[in-house]
Write an enzyme that holds these catalytic residues in place. Structure first.
Site, mmCIF file in Angstrom:
data_model
loop_
_atom_site.group_PDB
_atom_site.id
_atom_site.type_symbol
_atom_site.label_atom_id
_atom_site.label_comp_id
_atom_site.label_asym_id
_atom_site.label_seq_id
_atom_site.Cartn_x
_atom_site.Cartn_y
_atom_site.Cartn_z
ATOM 1 N N ASN A 106 8.888 -5.281 -4.754
ATOM 2 C CA ASN A 106 9.289 -3.904 -5.075
ATOM 3 C C ASN A 106 10.459 -3.381 -4.237
ATOM 4 O O ASN A 106 11.138 -2.443 -4.649
ATOM 5 C CB ASN A 106 8.090 -2.942 -5.005
ATOM 6 C CG ASN A 106 7.468 -2.873 -3.639
ATOM 7 O OD1 ASN A 106 7.735 -3.701 -2.777
ATOM 8 N ND2 ASN A 106 6.622 -1.886 -3.416
ATOM 9 N N GLY B 155 -1.487 -11.805 2.296
ATOM 10 C CA GLY B 155 -1.256 -11.625 3.731
ATOM 11 C C GLY B 155 -2.497 -11.938 4.546
ATOM 12 O O GLY B 155 -2.407 -12.447 5.664
ATOM 13 N N GLU C 140 2.047 -5.697 6.040
ATOM 14 C CA GLU C 140 1.721 -4.485 5.289
ATOM 15 C C GLU C 140 1.246 -4.953 3.923
ATOM 16 O O GLU C 140 1.992 -5.602 3.191
ATOM 17 C CB GLU C 140 2.956 -3.587 5.207
ATOM 18 C CG GLU C 140 2.627 -2.186 4.741
ATOM 19 C CD GLU C 140 2.742 -2.027 3.251
ATOM 20 O OE1 GLU C 140 1.693 -2.148 2.567
ATOM 21 O OE2 GLU C 140 3.863 -1.789 2.785
ATOM 22 N N CYS D 181 3.702 0.684 -2.270
ATOM 23 C CA CYS D 181 2.481 0.649 -1.453
ATOM 24 C C CYS D 181 2.051 2.055 -1.108
ATOM 25 O O CYS D 181 0.865 2.338 -0.982
ATOM 26 C CB CYS D 181 2.734 -0.103 -0.148
ATOM 27 S SG CYS D 181 3.325 -1.745 -0.418
ATOM 28 N N GLU E 70 -6.017 -0.763 -6.502
ATOM 29 C CA GLU E 70 -4.613 -0.337 -6.460
ATOM 30 C C GLU E 70 -3.942 -0.789 -7.762
ATOM 31 O O GLU E 70 -3.701 -1.987 -7.923
ATOM 32 C CB GLU E 70 -3.980 -1.047 -5.256
ATOM 33 C CG GLU E 70 -2.633 -0.576 -4.872
ATOM 34 C CD GLU E 70 -2.015 -1.422 -3.745
ATOM 35 O OE1 GLU E 70 -2.499 -2.534 -3.461
ATOM 36 O OE2 GLU E 70 -1.019 -0.956 -3.191
HETATM 37 O O1 G3H Z 1 5.861 -0.546 -1.157
HETATM 38 C C1 G3H Z 1 5.839 -0.459 0.047
HETATM 39 C C2 G3H Z 1 6.882 0.260 0.742
HETATM 40 O O2 G3H Z 1 6.797 0.034 2.118
HETATM 41 C C3 G3H Z 1 6.885 1.720 0.420
HETATM 42 O O3 G3H Z 1 8.086 2.264 0.813
HETATM 43 O O4 G3H Z 1 7.478 4.674 0.838
HETATM 44 O O5 G3H Z 1 9.844 3.958 0.912
HETATM 45 O O6 G3H Z 1 8.521 3.685 -1.171
HETATM 46 P P1 G3H Z 1 8.492 3.724 0.316
#
Ligand code: G3H
Length: 537
Positions: free
Chosen positions: A210, A290, A305, A339, A432
């Site tokens: 993403n 992970g 993460e 996320c 999720e």
């Molecule tokens: O998808 C995981 C990212 O760390 C979220 O980043 O809050 O900038 O969209 P963001």
């Protein structure tokens, strides 16, 4: 399931605005096909010409763009057309071995490169990255269906991250500690301890689909400024954008072998990379893979993460217009594939009808369609992802959730859906979706909301909306998440803020400063004196 078929633009009148490209790409022959090819490869001309061979993008090792000896490639499917958009090299384990060997020796020299010089090169890479934002963003549009404007934002944000990292590195790595021994019982002042931060060695970076550029540089830049070498394994969807980004670092003039980028199938080189004895640190963002990596990786620092089920707790005194705006932005931007997306709304029963009405009105205004048209809701990354989301929706339907919109799907495109009256026995209350589907659970007390949030196996972020800062602080303390946002949707940025998950959401803390620190170890030098130093004079 209906396949996505580009059709003439259709706007207005409907609940959603549907905009499709006016040209149908598939099924063309001859000249038409070569036109498609040049369009598809538009990002790979000019300075990027050397990163592709025929129709396969090369991998990057020893300061050069190379073809894999496997002779095989991995196809990248465009989520919108569901056809092959790009191909990347399927690297072999032998090639990984070579990359690691070179990364090890390149790191030794890099660690001796002055800090200011490392920073200078990072600033250069940041500028080149921003200069080439358009072709890189185009890859993001084609590979991961990121809306056009968001794709450009990702690249610019990445350039800023790299520059900030260079600055922060110069600040925090230029300082150490000085300790004297007589502060500990039983000691005289006979020992002076000097500490500094030194690199770990080879850092393996594995970003998710993403943010294949931003979450790659959030690992690359801290690793490099701290004196490490870096091996990048990009996600398959997003690999071509990542290769373009790596080329910007190449153009900046980093030493050969310091940065490498290997592409290929996770099943062939995934475990081989993460269990490689040359790797001294892994920074991973993604799903529960992970957890498996952490069990196999061995005794090296890990930064992970692994997603979240970010709860949004709404109290009776909240500004409901603000809440609705944040729920829609937080829940539906990039079609919920973040996320940190709002993944469950926990609203007090007395205000639930009003809030749901406001959110519904805003959802109706979201545009749905291809990323090229910068629609708000674009196809999710893969068919399997769309199927998974659909499974959650159908489970909720069967168990009696209220659908605020009609469920609609065409190919990988899922229309935004708000599910009201969700109960804890529904999968969507806990899982999720990573899609444009948002559950609302009505609660009768704040405690009930906190309980739901804390019963999740995730603990990335959460948010609370209230006009009472005292209550907000109490709730923040009670929520078992790495971050709580007060009166705003969860978000990782600004990128220098600490970013961490509790429980299954990850280990270690990110954010620029924490990442630099995490990618170093402390080295002490102790000066031992024959007599206590304060006895003279
Ligand atoms: O998808 C995981 C990212 O760390 C979220 O980043 O809050 O900038 O969209 P963001």
């Amino acid at each position: 399931m209906v396949q996505i078929q580009p059709s003439p633009q259709r706007t207005g009148g409907d609940q959603f605005t549907i905009k499709w490209p006016s040209r149908k790409f598939s099924g063309l022959r001859g000249k038409g096909k070569s036109l498609i090819w040049s369009l598809a490869m538009a990002g790979s001309t000019g300075v990027f010409a050397e990163i592709i061979d025929g129709d396969v993008f090369k991998y990057y090792a020893d300061g050069e763009w190379k073809k894999s000896s496997s002779g095989k490639s991995v196809a990248i499917i465009n989520p919108t057309t569901r056809k092959t958009q790009y191909k990347v090299q399927a690297c072999t384990q032998e090639e990984v071995n070579k990359v690691m060997e070179i990364a090890k020796s390149a790191q030794k020299l890099w660690a001796k490169t002055p800090l200011w010089k490392r920073a200078e090169l990072l600033h250069k890479a940041a500028a080149i990255l921003k200069e080439h934002k358009a072709p890189i963003a185009e890859c993001l549009v084609k590979e991961i269906a990121k809306p056009a404007k968001d794709a450009v934002t990702e690249v610019v944000r990445s350039g800023d991250l790299v520059s900030y990292c260079a600055e922060e590195g110069v600040r925090i790595l230029g300082e150490g500690k000085f300790l004297v021994s007589d502060s500990f019982p039983g000691n005289e002042r006979t020992k002076y301890c000097l500490t500094s931060k030194i690199p770990l060695g080879v850092v393996l970076a594995i970003p998710p689909f993403n943010y294949p550029v931003n979450l790659a540089v959030s690992k690359i830049a801290p690793a490099l400024i701290a004196g490490n070498s870096l091996v990048l394994k990009p996600p398959t969807q997003g690999a071509v954008a990542a290769l373009h980004m790596v080329h910007c670092f190449h153009l900046a003039g980093f030493p050969k072998g310091l940065i490498s980028c290997v592409t290929g199938k996770g099943s062939e080189i995934g475990d081989f990379l993460t269990m490689h004895p040359a790797v001294n640190c892994i920074s991973f963002t993604g799903g529960d893979t992970g957890i498996a990596i952490s069990k196999k990786a061995g005794m090296i620092p890990l930064q992970m993460e692994l997603g979240g089920k970010d709860a949004c707790i709404v109290l009776e005194d909240a500004d409901l217009d603000l809440v609705a705006a944040n729920i829609v932005k937080g829940g539906f931007s990039y079609s919920g594939q973040r996320c940190t997306a709002v993944k469950v709304v926990l609203v007090m029963e007395s205000i639930a009808d009003t809030l749901v009405g406001k959110v519904k009105a805003k959802v109706a205004k979201l545009t749905v369609g291809p990323p090229e048209n910068d629609c708000d809701i674009t196809p999710v990354v893969s068919e399997s992802s769309a199927n998974f989301i659909e499974g959650l929706v159908m489970d909720a339907k069967q168990k009696g959730a209220t659908f605020c919109q009609e469920y609609k799907r065409e190919g990988n495109l899922i229309w935004p859906l708000l599910l009201d009256n969700v109960r804890p026995d529904m999968r969507i209350a806990w899982e999720e979706p990573f899609g444009p589907v948002l559950p609302v659970i009505r609660i009768s007390s704040v405690e009930e909301g906190i309980h739901h949030c804390n019963a999740s196996n995730f603990g990335l972020q959460g948010c609370v909306f209230t006009a009472d800062i005292n209550k907000a602080m109490l709730i923040s303390d009670a929520m078992e998440t790495g971050t709580v946002q007060i009166n705003s949707a969860p978000a990782r940025g600004p990128d220098h803020f600490p970013f961490q998950g509790l429980k299954d959401s990850g280990i270690g803390s990110q954010g620029i400063t924490n990442s630099i620190t995490m990618m170093t170890k402390i080295k002490s030098t102790v000066i031992n004196l024959p007599t206590p130093s304060y006895t003279m004079g």
